[in-house]
Design an enzyme around this catalytic site. Structure first.
Site, PDB file in Angstrom:
ATOM      1  CB  CYS A 294      -0.900   0.018   1.233  1.00 23.93           C
ATOM      2  SG  CYS A 294      -2.139   1.340   1.173  1.00 23.93           S
TER       3      CYS A 294
ATOM      4  CB  CYS B 277      -2.363   4.702   7.447  1.00 23.19           C
ATOM      5  SG  CYS B 277      -3.449   5.302   6.146  1.00 23.19           S
TER       6      CYS B 277
ATOM      7  CB  CYS C 142      -8.538  -4.066  11.180  1.00 28.16           C
ATOM      8  SG  CYS C 142     -10.230  -4.551  11.033  1.00 28.16           S
TER       9      CYS C 142
HETATM   10  N1  SAH Z   1      -7.009   1.207   2.518  1.00 24.73           N
HETATM   11  C1  SAH Z   1      -8.341   0.936   2.941  1.00 24.73           C
HETATM   12  C2  SAH Z   1      -8.611  -0.510   3.277  1.00 24.73           C
HETATM   13  C3  SAH Z   1      -7.622  -1.245   4.160  1.00 24.73           C
HETATM   14  S1  SAH Z   1      -7.556  -0.890   5.863  1.00 24.73           S
HETATM   15  C4  SAH Z   1      -8.704   1.836   4.110  1.00 24.73           C
HETATM   16  O1  SAH Z   1      -7.822   2.448   4.689  1.00 24.73           O
HETATM   17  O2  SAH Z   1      -9.883   1.948   4.423  1.00 24.73           O
HETATM   18  C5  SAH Z   1      -9.031  -1.466   6.572  1.00 24.73           C
HETATM   19  C6  SAH Z   1      -9.337  -0.820   7.920  1.00 24.73           C
HETATM   20  O3  SAH Z   1      -8.404  -1.246   8.927  1.00 24.73           O
HETATM   21  C7  SAH Z   1      -9.251   0.698   7.876  1.00 24.73           C
HETATM   22  O4  SAH Z   1     -10.404   1.270   8.440  1.00 24.73           O
HETATM   23  C8  SAH Z   1      -8.045   1.018   8.739  1.00 24.73           C
HETATM   24  O5  SAH Z   1      -8.190   2.267   9.340  1.00 24.73           O
HETATM   25  C9  SAH Z   1      -8.060  -0.140   9.729  1.00 24.73           C
HETATM   26  N2  SAH Z   1      -6.762  -0.384  10.366  1.00 24.73           N
HETATM   27  C10 SAH Z   1      -5.548  -0.225   9.822  1.00 24.73           C
HETATM   28  N3  SAH Z   1      -4.577  -0.549  10.720  1.00 24.73           N
HETATM   29  C11 SAH Z   1      -5.199  -0.923  11.849  1.00 24.73           C
HETATM   30  C12 SAH Z   1      -4.752  -1.401  13.125  1.00 24.73           C
HETATM   31  N4  SAH Z   1      -3.461  -1.567  13.379  1.00 24.73           N
HETATM   32  N5  SAH Z   1      -5.700  -1.692  14.049  1.00 24.73           N
HETATM   33  C13 SAH Z   1      -7.016  -1.562  13.769  1.00 24.73           C
HETATM   34  N6  SAH Z   1      -7.488  -1.164  12.589  1.00 24.73           N
HETATM   35  C14 SAH Z   1      -6.605  -0.822  11.628  1.00 24.73           C
END
Ligand code: SAH
Length: 349
Positions: free
Chosen positions: A116, A120, A340
Site C-alpha cells: 500500500c 498510514c 484489521c
Molecule cells: N485502505 C483501505 C482498506 C484497508 S484498511 C482503508 O484504509 O480503508 C481497513 C481498515 O483497517 C481501515 O479502516 C483502517 O483504518 C483499519 N486499520 C488499519 N490498521 C489498523 C490497526 N493496526 N488496528 C485496527 N485497525 C486498523
C-alpha cells in the site's frame, strides 16, 4: 491465434471477453457464456471441469488459457475460527486474504493491491510500501480459492469486504470489474449489498464510484476528529482534508437501504477522548452515517495502543447519544496477525 494474446488466465475475464475469446477460437458466442458459467457459477478450478464444453474446444484452449487461482502458499488458523491465507501470485508477489466464518454467514476480507502506498502510521500493511495493483482475476481468485479451500458451498451467505491489503479506490477499474463478476447472479453470485469497499477517502475516486452501475457499499476510514490529528495519522488527509471529504460524502448518492460507514481506529491517548467523540458527532451529524470503532490491533513495530475497553464504550455512548449508530468491532484473528491493519505478510501465526 487471438486467444494466445490474452493473459493466459480465464479468471477475471467478463462475459463479453469470454464470448470474444470463444469466437476467436472459431466457436459460437454462447460458448463464452458456458465458460463464464463454468468458471464463476460452477467454480470449476480447471479446464477439465468445464464439462459443458466440447472436448475439442477445451483441447484448443488448453495450450493458451487456464483457470489459474492464486496459490495458497501458507495459511494460519486462529483460535476464533478465522484463517489467514498467504497467497503467491504468478509473479511471485504475495497478498493476504482472511476467512471469517460466523454462525449465519462467512466474511472474506480481500486485498486489492500488493502492499500500500498510503503510509498510514498505525497500519502494518503500510510498512510494505507500494508494490502493484491486483488484477480482477487475482481479486476473484482470492474468493474462489478460499471458498474451495474452506468448502464454502455456493449459496452460502457470503460477505466480501475490501479491507485487506491496499487501497481499493486506487485500483478502482479492476475492483469494479471484479465486483461486476462477483455480484452477478450468473457469475459468482454474491449479493451486491454484501460487498463493501473501504477507503482512506480518495475523493475523485469516490465520485467515480458513485456513478458505477454495480457499486459496492462504501466505508470510509475516518480515524480522527480533526485535520491536524488525521494528517498526523494519514498523510492522504493533507491532499483531501476533512471538509472536502465530508462535502463529497454529503453528495454521495446513497441507495434506500444504505448507510455511509465510517471506521475509526481507537488509539489510546491520541484520538479517544470525549472531545474527539463530540467532534466526530459534529462532523457526521447530518449524514446518514454508521460508525465502527475498531480497537487498535497492535504489533511490535508501531508505537500505538488500544484504549481500555471502558474508554471505547464511553466514546461510543457520546456518539449514540447524538443518534449516530455506533458499534465496537473487535477484530478477529489477532493471534495469527490477521486482524484489521495487521496484514503484512508475516510468516508466523
Ligand atoms: N485502505 C483501505 C482498506 C484497508 S484498511 C482503508 O484504509 O480503508 C481497513 C481498515 O483497517 C481501515 O479502516 C483502517 O483504518 C483499519 N486499520 C488499519 N490498521 C489498523 C490497526 N493496526 N488496528 C485496527 N485497525 C486498523
Amino acid at each position: 491465434m487471438a486467444g494466445a494474446e490474452q493473459s493466459g488466465n480465464l479468471l477475471g475475464l467478463n462475459l463479453e471477453e469470454l464470448e470474444k475469446l470463444a469466437e476467436s477460437f472459431g466457436e459460437a458466442r454462447y460458448r463464452g457464456r458456458q465458460l463464464y458459467h463454468g468458471i464463476y457459477a460452477r467454480r470449476a478450478g480447471d479446464l477439465s471441469g468445464l464439462t459443458d464444453l466440447s472436448g475439442d474446444f477445451r483441447a484448443a484452449i488448453a495450450p493458451h488459457q487456464g483457470i489459474i487461482y492464486p496459490q495458497a502458499e501458507r495459511h494460519f488458523c486462529s483460535r476464533d475460527g478465522a484463517v489467514r491465507y498467504l497467497f503467491r501470485l504468478p509473479d511471485g508477489k504475495r497478498v493476504e486474504t482472511v476467512y471469517m466464518p460466523e454462525e449465519d454467514r462467512t466474511t472474506l476480507c480481500l486485498s486489492s493491491q500488493v502492499g500500500c502506498a498510503l503510509d498510514c502510521k498505525f497500519c502494518f500493511t503500510a510498512l510494505l510500501g507500494a508494490r502493484r495493483n491486483l488484477t480482477a482475476g487475482e481479486i476473484i481468485g482470492q474468493v474462489l480459492a478460499v471458498c474451495a479451500g474452506q468448502s464454502v458451498p455456493r449459496g452460502a451467505r457470503l460477505n466480501l469486504v475490501f479491507m485487506g491489503m491496499g487501497e481499493p479506490l486506487l485500483n478502482l477499474p479492476q475492483v469494479l470489474k471484479a465486483v461486476g463478476i462477483l455480484a452477478d447472479p450468473q457469475g459468482v453470485g454474491v449479493t451486491l449489498r454484501r460487498i463493501a469497499v473501504s477507503t482512506v477517502g480518495i475523493l475523485p475516486r469516490i465520485e467515480e464510484l458513485a456513478l458505477a452501475p454495480m457499486r459496492p457499499k462504501l466505508a470510509i476510514s475516518l480515524n480522527a476528529s480533526h485535520d491536524e490529528q488525521r494528517s498526523a495519522l494519514m498523510p492522504i488527509n493533507k491532499k483531501y482534508p476533512l471538509a472536502d471529504l465530508l462535502r463529497v460524502c454529503r453528495a454521495y448518492p446513497l441507495r434506500s437501504w444504505e448507510h455511509l460507514m465510517f471506521e475509526y481506529v481507537m488509539l489510546e491517548g491520541f484520538n479517544d477522548a470525549d472531545d474527539d467523540a463530540r467532534r466526530v458527532a459534529d462532523l457526521l451529524g447530518d449524514l446518514c452515517a454508521r460508525v465502527n470503532l475498531i480497537p487498535y490491533n497492535s504489533g511490535s513495530q508501531l508505537p500505538f495502543r488500544a484504549p481500555p475497553f471502558e474508554r471505547i464504550v464511553a466514546f461510543q455512548k457520546i456518539l449514540v447519544d447524538r443518534r449516530i449508530p455506533t458499534f465496537i468491532r473487535i477484530s478477529r484473528g489477532q493471534d495469527i496477525s490477521a486482524a484489521c491493519g495487521q496484514l503484512s505478510l508475516v510468516e508466523s501465526g
